[in-house]
Write an enzyme that holds these catalytic residues in place. Structure first.
Site, mmCIF file in Angstrom:
data_model
loop_
_atom_site.group_PDB
_atom_site.id
_atom_site.type_symbol
_atom_site.label_atom_id
_atom_site.label_comp_id
_atom_site.label_asym_id
_atom_site.label_seq_id
_atom_site.Cartn_x
_atom_site.Cartn_y
_atom_site.Cartn_z
ATOM 1 N N LYS A 149 0.837 -1.215 0.000
ATOM 2 C CA LYS A 149 0.000 0.000 0.000
ATOM 3 C C LYS A 149 0.861 1.250 0.000
ATOM 4 O O LYS A 149 0.634 2.174 -0.795
ATOM 5 C CB LYS A 149 -0.900 -0.010 1.252
ATOM 6 C CG LYS A 149 -1.547 1.324 1.552
ATOM 7 C CD LYS A 149 -2.416 1.272 2.788
ATOM 8 C CE LYS A 149 -1.709 1.485 4.099
ATOM 9 N NZ LYS A 149 -1.386 2.871 4.453
ATOM 10 N N ASN A 150 1.864 1.282 0.894
ATOM 11 C CA ASN A 150 2.613 2.531 1.072
ATOM 12 C C ASN A 150 3.635 2.790 -0.030
ATOM 13 O O ASN A 150 4.316 3.821 -0.021
ATOM 14 C CB ASN A 150 3.268 2.566 2.462
ATOM 15 C CG ASN A 150 2.213 2.753 3.543
ATOM 16 O OD1 ASN A 150 1.060 3.077 3.245
ATOM 17 N ND2 ASN A 150 2.598 2.542 4.791
ATOM 18 N N ARG A 180 0.490 14.422 13.420
ATOM 19 C CA ARG A 180 0.920 14.236 12.031
ATOM 20 C C ARG A 180 0.821 15.490 11.152
ATOM 21 O O ARG A 180 0.086 15.525 10.166
ATOM 22 C CB ARG A 180 0.144 13.080 11.386
ATOM 23 C CG ARG A 180 0.341 11.789 12.122
ATOM 24 C CD ARG A 180 -0.357 10.652 11.472
ATOM 25 N NE ARG A 180 0.323 10.135 10.287
ATOM 26 C CZ ARG A 180 -0.152 9.165 9.529
ATOM 27 N NH1 ARG A 180 -1.317 8.621 9.804
ATOM 28 N NH2 ARG A 180 0.529 8.734 8.489
ATOM 29 N N ARG A 213 -8.648 -0.602 4.568
ATOM 30 C CA ARG A 213 -7.781 0.409 3.964
ATOM 31 C C ARG A 213 -6.413 -0.178 3.625
ATOM 32 O O ARG A 213 -5.742 0.306 2.724
ATOM 33 C CB ARG A 213 -7.573 1.579 4.937
ATOM 34 C CG ARG A 213 -8.827 2.367 5.199
ATOM 35 C CD ARG A 213 -8.507 3.575 6.021
ATOM 36 N NE ARG A 213 -7.347 4.256 5.460
ATOM 37 C CZ ARG A 213 -6.610 5.145 6.098
ATOM 38 N NH1 ARG A 213 -6.910 5.473 7.320
ATOM 39 N NH2 ARG A 213 -5.587 5.709 5.515
ATOM 40 N N ASP A 229 4.696 0.510 12.120
ATOM 41 C CA ASP A 229 3.525 -0.170 11.561
ATOM 42 C C ASP A 229 3.413 -1.634 12.004
ATOM 43 O O ASP A 229 2.430 -2.305 11.665
ATOM 44 C CB ASP A 229 3.536 -0.102 10.023
ATOM 45 C CG ASP A 229 3.233 1.309 9.522
ATOM 46 O OD1 ASP A 229 2.750 2.131 10.326
ATOM 47 O OD2 ASP A 229 3.493 1.584 8.336
ATOM 48 N N CYS A 235 -5.373 13.019 13.431
ATOM 49 C CA CYS A 235 -5.335 11.607 13.042
ATOM 50 C C CYS A 235 -5.366 10.766 14.308
ATOM 51 O O CYS A 235 -4.945 11.209 15.369
ATOM 52 C CB CYS A 235 -4.048 11.377 12.271
ATOM 53 S SG CYS A 235 -3.681 9.674 11.940
HETATM 54 N N1 EPU Z 1 6.133 14.694 10.913
HETATM 55 C C1 EPU Z 1 6.204 16.040 11.204
HETATM 56 N N2 EPU Z 1 6.132 16.926 10.177
HETATM 57 C C2 EPU Z 1 5.989 16.545 8.883
HETATM 58 C C3 EPU Z 1 5.934 15.183 8.581
HETATM 59 C C4 EPU Z 1 6.018 14.259 9.623
HETATM 60 O O1 EPU Z 1 6.308 16.424 12.373
HETATM 61 O O2 EPU Z 1 5.920 17.415 7.999
HETATM 62 C C5 EPU Z 1 6.223 13.696 12.002
HETATM 63 C C6 EPU Z 1 4.954 12.863 12.166
HETATM 64 O O3 EPU Z 1 3.989 13.532 12.929
HETATM 65 C C7 EPU Z 1 5.484 11.608 12.833
HETATM 66 C C8 EPU Z 1 6.875 11.464 12.217
HETATM 67 O O4 EPU Z 1 7.189 12.730 11.655
HETATM 68 O O5 EPU Z 1 5.592 11.791 14.210
HETATM 69 C C9 EPU Z 1 7.003 10.434 11.137
HETATM 70 O O6 EPU Z 1 5.917 10.526 10.245
HETATM 71 P P1 EPU Z 1 6.044 10.254 8.692
HETATM 72 O O7 EPU Z 1 5.900 11.536 7.970
HETATM 73 O O8 EPU Z 1 7.222 9.414 8.409
HETATM 74 O O9 EPU Z 1 4.725 9.409 8.440
HETATM 75 P P2 EPU Z 1 3.882 9.426 7.122
HETATM 76 O O10 EPU Z 1 4.764 9.655 5.973
HETATM 77 O O11 EPU Z 1 2.703 10.298 7.298
HETATM 78 C C10 EPU Z 1 4.154 6.902 6.507
HETATM 79 C C11 EPU Z 1 3.240 5.727 6.311
HETATM 80 C C12 EPU Z 1 2.666 5.326 7.655
HETATM 81 C C13 EPU Z 1 3.829 4.946 8.576
HETATM 82 C C14 EPU Z 1 4.807 6.112 8.692
HETATM 83 C C15 EPU Z 1 6.039 5.791 9.512
HETATM 84 C C16 EPU Z 1 2.429 6.096 4.076
HETATM 85 C C17 EPU Z 1 1.298 6.445 3.169
HETATM 86 N N3 EPU Z 1 2.174 6.115 5.383
HETATM 87 O O12 EPU Z 1 3.349 7.927 7.077
HETATM 88 O O13 EPU Z 1 1.853 4.185 7.420
HETATM 89 O O14 EPU Z 1 3.337 4.618 9.858
HETATM 90 O O15 EPU Z 1 5.224 6.536 7.378
HETATM 91 O O16 EPU Z 1 6.701 4.708 8.975
HETATM 92 O O17 EPU Z 1 3.516 5.791 3.612
HETATM 93 C C18 EPU Z 1 0.118 2.669 7.875
HETATM 94 O O18 EPU Z 1 0.355 2.129 6.786
HETATM 95 O O19 EPU Z 1 -0.650 2.153 8.745
HETATM 96 C C19 EPU Z 1 0.735 3.954 8.182
HETATM 97 C C20 EPU Z 1 0.245 4.769 9.121
#
Ligand code: EPU
Length: 419
Positions: free
Chosen positions: A22-23, A122, A398, A306, A117
């Site tokens: 998915k990701n 996030r 999802r 995850d 969320c």
């Molecule tokens: N963060 C910030 N600012 C930003 C972006 C992120 O503070 O601009 C923080 C977030 O709040 C969090 C940390 O950085 O505390 C890491 O978040 P990240 O941005 O890496 O998460 P994401 O990109 O939103 C993806 C996956 C998630 C997975 C995380 C961590 C996708 C679509 N989603 O989310 O997947 O948990 O990376 O590995 O790739 C899931 O599949 O169940 C899922 C939640």
């Protein structure tokens, strides 16, 4: 709203195929916005998040055709609206991934802010800051990100923290920027590498994906291609835990063991016999109860957030006590209260859960709160005595393709009931 009813107590046995990730599929579908020609994406999992992404692209005017192999061909030449509405972004945060590609290719984009969320606040500040460093003008107004740029310019982007979709958004934007962009402290997740491979197949010049510094040399245009999404490492890990907690023996096929090293190490620590091939993993628990194993989540290649909820369930039924520390998201323990309803012995203190394994869980109605939390409840249902009813399973749909069919194939007694 459907529910899952699981009758626990059966050791899982057999073999299943792992679906596409998915990701990886979500950013790759967003990346199709960058191409001049049609892009065909294969090994796409059948998931609600994919349907949402298709709806998002469709509303922009993009043409999507699903062929007989279930590959999706995306043609962006018909795009009319550079807009991602709140109603879609709020149901799937990964919609933010269209921001970088739209801005880089068409010079403008309006994308809703995702909002809160279930697993943490996030924010997307690092996505926005990176694009501003590349010369974009960005205003946030009435809940929407309004972005403009005549031509993005390369920049050195040192990320304050490791963000997966942040790295992906900026990497996509940089493919069409003027000059060579450096993304430092980049996310190293296999899904980032898969996206980079797909972009390179489209003609991008990206190097270093998979390390903490990614270099993107901007090009004038990207072309169409055919790309198959990599297997889902979290789906893989979830089924391995399912086998481990039921004392079972399963083989998962069409996976990539190298992406799962920390998870496999933890399963071995818990007492599982794990054998891996190029594209399969065999896990045998020989009817034993798992041993408790401490977990600390961190960005790849460390233990994935995850998989935290699933290993919480493993520890709930394990012999001994374990500590689980969640360092990536601030509020990713919603499953704990539901697991307690089944008889789990867990104390929560801030970002740490202290789990003492119990010999038996007893079935109860429980409620899914987010994708991975839901998975941990289904896993608990596989061992709990009686019928566990998991409500709000739209969260599961999802991210897990046909979970009840795959578990049933492994011998689990599980059924979906519409409500
Ligand atoms: N963060 C910030 N600012 C930003 C972006 C992120 O503070 O601009 C923080 C977030 O709040 C969090 C940390 O950085 O505390 C890491 O978040 P990240 O941005 O890496 O998460 P994401 O990109 O939103 C993806 C996956 C998630 C997975 C995380 C961590 C996708 C679509 N989603 O989310 O997947 O948990 O990376 O590995 O790739 C899931 O599949 O169940 C899922 C939640």
């Amino acid at each position: 709203m459907d529910k899952l009813i699981i009758t626990g107590g059966i050791p899982l046995q057999g073999e299943i195929r792992i679906s596409g990730a998915k990701n990886a599929a979500l950013p790759i579908l967003a990346a199709t916005l960058l191409a001049d020609g049609p892009v065909k994406v294969g090994n796409i999992p059948h998931l609600q998040d994919i349907t949402t992404t298709m709806e998002l692209l469709g509303r922009m005017g993009v043409e999507l055709v699903i062929d007989e192999c279930m590959d999706i061909e995306v043609d962006c030449s018909t795009i009319r609206e550079l807009f991602a509405p709140y109603e879609l972004v709020k149901s799937m945060r990964a919609s933010i991934l269209v921001l970088g590609p739209m801005l880089a290719r068409f010079g403008q984009a309006v994308v809703s802010l995702p909002g809160g969320c279930a697993i943490g606040s996030r924010p997307v500040n690092l996505h926005i800051e990176g694009l501003v460093k590349m010369g974009a003008e960005i205003d946030v107004e009435s809940g929407y990100i309004h972005a403009k740029a005549r031509k993005l310019k390369a920049a050195r982007l040192v990320m304050d923290l490791v963000t997966v979709t942040g790295t992906e958004n900026l990497m996509m934007a940089a493919t069409l920027a003027e000059g060579t962009t450096l993304i430092e402290n980049a996310a190293r997740e296999p899904e980032v590498v898969d996206l980079a491979n797909c972009l390179n197949a489209m003609g991008a010049k990206i190097s270093g994906a998979g390390s903490d510094t990614i270099a993107v040399e901007g090009v004038d245009r990207l072309n169409g291609t055919h790309y198959d999404v990599l297997p889902d490492r979290i789906e893989s890990g979830t089924y391995l835990v399912a086998a481990a907690i039921t004392g079972g023996h399963i083989r998962i096929k069409d996976t990539r063991p190298r992406m799962l090293e920390t998870v496999i190490d933890k399963l071995r620590e818990a007492g599982a016999e794990v054998v891996v091939g190029d594209e399969w993993i065999d896990l045998d628990m020989r009817g034993r109860r798992p041993c408790a194993t401490n977990i600390r989540t961190s960005p790849y290649p460390a233990f994935p957030t995850d998989m935290q909820a699933q290993f919480t369930t493993l520890n709930v039924v394990a012999e001994g006590a374990a500590t689980i520390s969640e360092t990536v998201f601030e509020n990713r323990f919603m499953h704990v209260h539901e697991l307690q309803r089944l008889g789990a012995d867990i104390q929560l203190e801030g970002n740490t859960a202290f789990v003492r394994g119990v010999e038996r869980l007893t079935a109860a109605p429980v409620m899914a709160t987010d994708l991975r939390a839901s998975a941990s409840l289904v896993l608990a249902g596989l061992v709990a005595e009686g019928d566990t009813v998991v409500d709000r399973i739209y969260h599961i749909d999802r991210g897990y393709e046909s979970i009840e069919e795959k578990l049933a194939k492994l011998g689990a007694r599980i059924r979906r009931v519409p409500v």
